[in-house]
Scaffold this motif. Structure first.
Motif, PDB file in Angstrom:
ATOM      1  N   ILE A 108      14.901   4.575  -4.269  1.00 18.15           N
ATOM      2  CA  ILE A 108      13.997   5.367  -5.098  1.00 18.15           C
ATOM      3  C   ILE A 108      12.561   5.069  -4.677  1.00 18.15           C
ATOM      4  CG2 ILE A 108      13.667   3.675  -6.951  1.00 18.15           C
ATOM      5  CD1 ILE A 108      14.373   7.352  -7.619  1.00 18.15           C
ATOM      6  N   SER A 109      11.707   6.049  -4.753  1.00 14.54           N
ATOM      7  CA  SER A 109      10.306   5.860  -4.367  1.00 14.54           C
ATOM      8  C   SER A 109       9.440   5.936  -5.615  1.00 14.54           C
ATOM      9  CB  SER A 109       9.891   6.944  -3.369  1.00 14.54           C
ATOM     10  OG  SER A 109       8.588   6.700  -2.874  1.00 14.54           O
ATOM     11  N   HIS A 110       8.850   4.797  -5.979  1.00 18.26           N
ATOM     12  CA  HIS A 110       7.930   4.770  -7.108  1.00 18.26           C
ATOM     13  C   HIS A 110       6.529   5.122  -6.623  1.00 18.26           C
ATOM     14  CE1 HIS A 110      11.192   2.184  -8.786  1.00 18.26           C
ATOM     15  NE2 HIS A 110      10.895   2.892  -9.857  1.00 18.26           N
ATOM     16  N   LYS A 111       5.812   5.828  -7.452  1.00 14.15           N
ATOM     17  CA  LYS A 111       4.444   6.217  -7.105  1.00 14.15           C
ATOM     18  C   LYS A 111       3.481   5.072  -7.409  1.00 14.15           C
ATOM     19  CE  LYS A 111       4.220  11.253  -7.326  1.00 14.15           C
ATOM     20  NZ  LYS A 111       3.477  12.385  -7.903  1.00 14.15           N
ATOM     21  N   PHE A 112       2.718   4.678  -6.396  1.00 12.74           N
ATOM     22  CA  PHE A 112       1.695   3.662  -6.594  1.00 12.74           C
ATOM     23  C   PHE A 112       0.292   4.253  -6.450  1.00 12.74           C
ATOM     24  CE2 PHE A 112       5.366   1.255  -4.735  1.00 12.74           C
ATOM     25  CZ  PHE A 112       5.776   0.714  -5.942  1.00 12.74           C
ATOM     26  N   HIS A 113       0.233   5.570  -6.318  1.00 12.10           N
ATOM     27  CA  HIS A 113      -1.041   6.296  -6.252  1.00 12.10           C
ATOM     28  C   HIS A 113      -0.912   7.516  -7.158  1.00 12.10           C
ATOM     29  CE1 HIS A 113      -1.937   3.873  -2.680  1.00 12.10           C
ATOM     30  NE2 HIS A 113      -0.693   4.122  -2.315  1.00 12.10           N
ATOM     31  N   ALA A 114      -1.954   7.838  -7.888  1.00 16.36           N
ATOM     32  CA  ALA A 114      -1.895   8.910  -8.899  1.00 16.36           C
ATOM     33  C   ALA A 114      -2.159  10.283  -8.288  1.00 16.36           C
ATOM     34  CB  ALA A 114      -2.891   8.622 -10.013  1.00 16.36           C
ATOM     35  N   CYS A 115      -1.432  10.591  -7.227  1.00 15.45           N
ATOM     36  CA  CYS A 115      -1.624  11.869  -6.533  1.00 15.45           C
ATOM     37  C   CYS A 115      -0.280  12.333  -5.990  1.00 15.45           C
ATOM     38  CB  CYS A 115      -2.636  11.712  -5.396  1.00 15.45           C
ATOM     39  SG  CYS A 115      -2.217  10.405  -4.220  1.00 15.45           S
ATOM     40  N   CYS A 116      -0.272  13.485  -5.343  1.00 14.58           N
ATOM     41  CA  CYS A 116       0.960  14.049  -4.794  1.00 14.58           C
ATOM     42  C   CYS A 116       1.680  13.031  -3.920  1.00 14.58           C
ATOM     43  CB  CYS A 116       0.627  15.301  -3.982  1.00 14.58           C
ATOM     44  SG  CYS A 116       2.057  16.048  -3.176  1.00 14.58           S
ATOM     45  N   HIS A 117       3.008  12.963  -4.087  1.00 17.30           N
ATOM     46  CA  HIS A 117       3.780  11.984  -3.328  1.00 17.30           C
ATOM     47  C   HIS A 117       3.700  12.231  -1.828  1.00 17.30           C
ATOM     48  CE1 HIS A 117       7.014   9.037  -4.897  1.00 17.30           C
ATOM     49  NE2 HIS A 117       6.374   8.511  -3.881  1.00 17.30           N
ATOM     50  N   GLY A 118       3.368  13.440  -1.432  1.00 20.94           N
ATOM     51  CA  GLY A 118       3.225  13.733  -0.013  1.00 20.94           C
ATOM     52  C   GLY A 118       2.088  12.974   0.644  1.00 20.94           C
ATOM     53  N   LEU A 119       1.141  12.484  -0.155  1.00 18.72           N
ATOM     54  CA  LEU A 119      -0.006  11.737   0.368  1.00 18.72           C
ATOM     55  C   LEU A 119       0.255  10.237   0.444  1.00 18.72           C
ATOM     56  CD1 LEU A 119      -2.812  13.487  -1.731  1.00 18.72           C
ATOM     57  CD2 LEU A 119      -2.089  14.052   0.590  1.00 18.72           C
ATOM     58  N   HIS A 120       1.324   9.776  -0.163  1.00 18.52           N
ATOM     59  CA  HIS A 120       1.492   8.335  -0.338  1.00 18.52           C
ATOM     60  C   HIS A 120       1.744   7.575   0.957  1.00 18.52           C
ATOM     61  CE1 HIS A 120       2.155   8.170  -4.943  1.00 18.52           C
ATOM     62  NE2 HIS A 120       1.402   9.200  -4.610  1.00 18.52           N
ATOM     63  N   ALA A 121       2.529   8.140   1.868  1.00 16.77           N
ATOM     64  CA  ALA A 121       2.770   7.451   3.136  1.00 16.77           C
ATOM     65  C   ALA A 121       1.461   7.267   3.888  1.00 16.77           C
ATOM     66  CB  ALA A 121       3.775   8.232   3.984  1.00 16.77           C
ATOM     67  N   THR A 122       0.589   8.266   3.815  1.00 14.85           N
ATOM     68  CA  THR A 122      -0.722   8.166   4.469  1.00 14.85           C
ATOM     69  C   THR A 122      -1.549   7.048   3.842  1.00 14.85           C
ATOM     70  OG1 THR A 122      -0.744  10.514   5.057  1.00 14.85           O
ATOM     71  CG2 THR A 122      -2.878   9.398   4.917  1.00 14.85           C
ATOM     72  N   LEU A 123      -1.573   6.989   2.520  1.00 18.58           N
ATOM     73  CA  LEU A 123      -2.356   5.951   1.843  1.00 18.58           C
ATOM     74  C   LEU A 123      -1.783   4.563   2.099  1.00 18.58           C
ATOM     75  CD1 LEU A 123      -3.020   7.799  -1.519  1.00 18.58           C
ATOM     76  CD2 LEU A 123      -4.758   7.094   0.156  1.00 18.58           C
ATOM     77  N   GLU A 124      -0.463   4.446   2.152  1.00 20.08           N
ATOM     78  CA  GLU A 124       0.141   3.152   2.440  1.00 20.08           C
ATOM     79  C   GLU A 124      -0.157   2.716   3.872  1.00 20.08           C
ATOM     80  OE1 GLU A 124       1.918   1.043   0.338  1.00 20.08           O
ATOM     81  OE2 GLU A 124       1.202   2.392  -1.232  1.00 20.08           O
ATOM     82  N   ALA A 125      -0.131   3.656   4.810  1.00 22.58           N
ATOM     83  CA  ALA A 125      -0.484   3.323   6.197  1.00 22.58           C
ATOM     84  C   ALA A 125      -1.937   2.887   6.280  1.00 22.58           C
ATOM     85  CB  ALA A 125      -0.229   4.531   7.102  1.00 22.58           C
ATOM     86  N   LEU A 126      -2.807   3.605   5.595  1.00 24.43           N
ATOM     87  CA  LEU A 126      -4.237   3.304   5.603  1.00 24.43           C
ATOM     88  C   LEU A 126      -4.499   1.892   5.082  1.00 24.43           C
ATOM     89  CD1 LEU A 126      -6.788   4.968   6.331  1.00 24.43           C
ATOM     90  CD2 LEU A 126      -6.974   5.531   3.908  1.00 24.43           C
ATOM     91  N   ALA A 127      -3.738   1.485   4.084  1.00 18.80           N
ATOM     92  CA  ALA A 127      -3.945   0.173   3.462  1.00 18.80           C
ATOM     93  C   ALA A 127      -3.614  -0.980   4.401  1.00 18.80           C
ATOM     94  CB  ALA A 127      -3.109   0.069   2.194  1.00 18.80           C
ATOM     95  N   THR A 128      -2.830  -0.713   5.454  1.00 20.25           N
ATOM     96  CA  THR A 128      -2.462  -1.786   6.386  1.00 20.25           C
ATOM     97  C   THR A 128      -3.496  -1.973   7.492  1.00 20.25           C
ATOM     98  OG1 THR A 128      -1.201  -0.341   7.889  1.00 20.25           O
ATOM     99  CG2 THR A 128      -0.026  -1.275   5.987  1.00 20.25           C
ATOM    100  N   LEU A 129      -4.436  -1.042   7.590  1.00 16.67           N
ATOM    101  CA  LEU A 129      -5.461  -1.149   8.627  1.00 16.67           C
ATOM    102  C   LEU A 129      -6.550  -2.130   8.195  1.00 16.67           C
ATOM    103  CD1 LEU A 129      -5.831   2.594   9.669  1.00 16.67           C
ATOM    104  CD2 LEU A 129      -4.753   0.760  10.980  1.00 16.67           C
ATOM    105  N   PRO A 130      -7.162  -2.832   9.147  1.00 13.31           N
ATOM    106  CA  PRO A 130      -8.244  -3.751   8.778  1.00 13.31           C
ATOM    107  C   PRO A 130      -9.415  -2.994   8.175  1.00 13.31           C
ATOM    108  CG  PRO A 130      -8.157  -3.429  11.155  1.00 13.31           C
ATOM    109  CD  PRO A 130      -6.924  -2.796  10.590  1.00 13.31           C
ATOM    110  N   GLY A 131     -10.154  -3.665   7.303  1.00  6.69           N
ATOM    111  CA  GLY A 131     -11.299  -3.038   6.659  1.00  6.69           C
ATOM    112  C   GLY A 131     -12.268  -2.452   7.668  1.00  6.69           C
ATOM    113  N   THR A 132     -12.665  -1.232   7.446  1.00 11.77           N
ATOM    114  CA  THR A 132     -13.554  -0.526   8.372  1.00 11.77           C
ATOM    115  C   THR A 132     -14.770  -0.008   7.615  1.00 11.77           C
ATOM    116  OG1 THR A 132     -11.637   0.192   9.675  1.00 11.77           O
ATOM    117  CG2 THR A 132     -13.710   1.355  10.048  1.00 11.77           C
ATOM    118  N   ASP A 133     -15.949  -0.214   8.173  1.00 14.23           N
ATOM    119  CA  ASP A 133     -17.167   0.330   7.575  1.00 14.23           C
ATOM    120  C   ASP A 133     -17.131   1.850   7.719  1.00 14.23           C
ATOM    121  OD1 ASP A 133     -19.673   1.040   6.720  1.00 14.23           O
ATOM    122  OD2 ASP A 133     -20.749   0.063   8.371  1.00 14.23           O
TER     123      ASP A 133
END
Length: 421
Positions: free
Chosen positions: A251-276
């Motif tokens: 089951i996929s729980h939502k950890f972002h308050a937006c369309c589930h289609g965006l979640h894989a992108t946000l999870e990938a983004l979170a693994t990248l090092p902090g960028t200015d």
């Protein structure tokens, strides 16, 4: 063995898997938080007005306050818990199992005086059945315009209600046969109050079918797969590509308050090092083609549109906005100059070799290109899932209510859950 019997056998087997049981407990906490947070949404208030106007014996608790007959309580609680569209999803059939099944299980459980553990067990079997029926119906059913949360969900709600009522195998089959003629819900309602209402319809239909079967109601023996049955008339594939392990484990729980289609992108983004953000010259998002017609609003103007925009949500995340919080999604943020400037550096393209649960993000700066990939179907330990959900539940309802939810679930206390609603 019929398709229905195969599904019921496999769904019941989920009870033998400790992790599946624990995931259902976590989904129960997640569902409660979504319902408590969504109880004042317009769709919940509209359905409440209908339920209260009908009166009747107060058998089950309503989100917000009061009690109503079990069928009416399931209707309101399903709509309220899906009002924010922040509840769990399963991508095997693209449906939201908990918002259809848990309202039915809770309503009948309260009516029967069940323990919370009994409600959760019934919900696990019901959610598992919902997913398995959804897989049987297939993508053709979904692509034709049917909302699987409402259609497959009604079958799962029926299974959960039948279990709590202690129906025999024959009576359960009559209930499922009856729900074939009640299961309904269309994707045309997406973006309106009709979408969360679909979840309520599914829950209510399940309670109704099970109660009628308990009263001796009989129905056609081949209503699912016979001539003019559900599979034949609802654009179903009719091929059960099932698995032995419980579907609820993925089951996929939502950890972002937006369309589930965006979640894989946000999870990938979170693994990248902090960028200015000021150093970024270009951002590329690569996703499955189906999401380009769902959540790719290039220049969102409202907070609601922001929930369906790859470009803007990526910019918001990079600028440090918390995508798990409901109050992040505002009209003002859409028009923020910094967000708009970064949003316009985002290019989104489709790659049909990616699964619907996958995304790739590439960020270009003077120092080079960094890339990350995420798949929402990647295994997640129960402990990791619980930690993520603990943060989400607290963000939705506050620390005190969140603590009370977890304590009630640990204590197997249905009355405390009802009081929190």
């Amino acid at each position: 063995m019929s398709a229905t019997d195969q599904i019921l056998t496999a769904a019941a087997a989920a009870l033998d898997h400790p992790d599946a049981r624990e995931v259902m407990r976590l989904s129960t906490a997640d569902w409660l938080a979504c319902g408590i947070a969504g109880r004042h949404e317009p769709v919940a208030q509209s359905v409440r007005a209908l339920v209260e106007s009908e009166g009747g014996q107060g058998q089950a608790t309503l989100f917000g306050s009061g009690r109503a007959p079990a069928r009416a309580a399931a209707l309101l609680n399903g709509a309220a818990s899906h009002a924010l569209d922040y509840d769990d999803t399963h991508f095997a059939h693209i449906g939201h199992p908990s918002v259809a099944v848990l309202p039915a299980a809770l309503a009948v459980g309260e009516m029967q005086g069940a323990r919370l553990s009994g409600v959760i067990d019934a919900a696990l079997v019901g959610c598992e059945a919902s997913i398995r029926f959804g897989v049987l119906f297939g993508r053709a059913h979904y692509q034709a315009g049917f909302h699987q949360t409402a259609t497959a969900g009604a079958f799962g709600a029926t299974v959960a209600a039948a279990r709590l009522l202690g129906l025999s195998s024959d009576a359960t089959n009559h209930a499922l046969s009856l729900v074939t003629t009640r299961a309904s819900g269309l994707k045309s309602q997406f973006g309106t109050m009709g979408k969360p209402f679909n979840a309520g319809i599914a829950a209510s239909n399940g309670v109704e079918a099970a109660l009628l079967a308990q009263a001796g109601f009989t129905s056609a023996s081949q209503a699912l797969d016979g001539m003019n049955g559900f599979l034949a008339t609802h654009h179903c594939d009719g091929m059960a590509e099932q698995q032995a392990d419980p579907w609820m484990l993925s089951i996929s729980h939502k950890f972002h308050a937006c369309c589930h289609g965006l979640h894989a992108t946000l999870e990938a983004l979170a693994t990248l090092p902090g960028t200015d953000p000021a150093s970024i010259s270009a951002i590329e998002v690569i996703t499955h083609p189906r999401w380009l017609t769902v959540c790719h609003i290039p220049e969102p103007q409202t907070g609601l549109q922001l929930k369906f925009s790859y470009r803007a949500i990526v910019a918001a995340a990079l600028l440090g906005h918390d995508t798990a919080r409901l109050d992040t999604y505002t009209d003002a943020l859409c028009h923020d100059a910094g967000l708009v400037a970064l949003r316009d550096k985002v290019e989104v393209r489709a790659d049909e070799t990616l699964a619907e649960t996958e995304a790739v993000v590439r960020i270009e700066t003077p120092g080079g290109i960094t890339e990350a990939h995420h798949d929402l179907d990647a295994p997640m330990s129960v402990d990791s899932r619980k930690a993520r959900l603990a943060g989400k539940v607290a963000a939705l309802v506050g620390e005190d209510v969140a603590d009370a939810i977890w304590q009630a679930i640990e204590a197997d206390d249905l009355s405390s859950i009802s009081a929190l609603m």
